[in-house]
Enzyme design. Structure first.
Site, PDB file in Angstrom:
ATOM      1  N   LEU A  61       0.867  -0.889  -0.335  1.00  0.00           N
ATOM      2  CA  LEU A  61      -0.227  -0.094   0.051  1.00  0.00           C
ATOM      3  C   LEU A  61       0.752   1.391  -0.110  1.00  0.00           C
ATOM      4  O   LEU A  61       2.162   1.093   1.287  1.00  0.00           O
ATOM      5  CB  LEU A  61      -0.893   0.209   1.155  1.00  0.00           C
ATOM      6  CG  LEU A  61      -2.054  -1.105   1.558  1.00  0.00           C
ATOM      7  CD1 LEU A  61      -1.077  -1.829   2.777  1.00  0.00           C
ATOM      8  CD2 LEU A  61      -3.219  -0.894   1.754  1.00  0.00           C
ATOM      9  N   CYS A  62       0.258   2.280  -1.206  1.00  0.00           N
ATOM     10  CA  CYS A  62       0.888   3.927  -0.341  1.00  0.00           C
ATOM     11  C   CYS A  62      -0.097   4.460  -1.304  1.00  0.00           C
ATOM     12  O   CYS A  62      -1.409   4.368  -1.168  1.00  0.00           O
ATOM     13  CB  CYS A  62       2.426   4.058  -1.772  1.00  0.00           C
ATOM     14  SG  CYS A  62       1.888   3.475  -3.734  1.00  0.00           S
ATOM     15  N   GLY A  63       0.210   6.125  -2.023  1.00  0.00           N
ATOM     16  CA  GLY A  63      -0.700   6.748  -1.893  1.00  0.00           C
ATOM     17  C   GLY A  63      -1.745   5.976  -3.217  1.00  0.00           C
ATOM     18  O   GLY A  63      -2.865   6.084  -2.847  1.00  0.00           O
ATOM     19  N   ALA A 105      -4.127   4.417  -0.396  1.00  0.00           N
ATOM     20  CA  ALA A 105      -4.828   4.154   0.546  1.00  0.00           C
ATOM     21  C   ALA A 105      -5.105   6.324  -0.118  1.00  0.00           C
ATOM     22  O   ALA A 105      -6.359   6.449   1.032  1.00  0.00           O
ATOM     23  CB  ALA A 105      -3.566   4.740   1.412  1.00  0.00           C
TER      24      ALA A 105
END
Length: 145
Positions: A61-63, A105
């Site tokens: 998960l990241c931005g 996210a």
């Protein structure tokens, strides 16, 4: 099933929730953290762990999920898919046998990510389908690198 999970600082809160949800569902979780602002470091660690078959699947998960997906796919034997909806969650496994799911996210809500992840974890690849030749090409390419 063993699930390796990691994130960048943008997704640390969501990852924490996902670890709890996945653990409650009976999956074993290996948490690679989320402190490193250089998301590629975490992506490589999770992707290598999955490619070495120390975990059955990985979650990143990241931005946006894009950076993690691109980074993970640099690792031989890692097949990461950016998941944004139910259909991509299903097809990433059934058509592409992805072993890593990536989520954004900032682009998806926490509950949607949770639902998509659980759906993805419950999908299984079935050998012998029309996707077999395509998937063999991935493996052949990896072996040639």
């Amino acid at each position: 099933m063993i699930v390796a999970i990691g994130c960048d600082p943008n997704a640390a809160q969501i990852k924490k929730v996902l670890v709890e949800v996945v653990t409650k569902r009976g999956y074993e979780v290996v948490d690679f953290g989320g402190d490193d602002p250089i998301y590629a470091n975490t992506a490589f660690k999770v992707a290598e762990y999955v490619a070495e078959k120390k975990a059955d699947r990985g979650v990143l998960l990241c931005g946006t999920g894009l950076g993690m997906c691109i980074s993970a796919n640099k690792v031989k034997g890692a097949y990461a898919a950016l998941i944004s909806d139910s259909y991509s969650a299903e097809r990433s496994i059934k058509s592409n046998n992805a072993n890593i799911a990536c989520f954004g996210a900032f682009t998806l809500g926490p509950k949607l990510i949770e639902n998509l992840l659980l759906e993805w974890l419950e999908c299984e690849y079935v050998p012998g389908t029309s996707s077999e030749k395509k998937l063999q090409r991935y493996v052949d390419y990896d072996l040639a690198r």
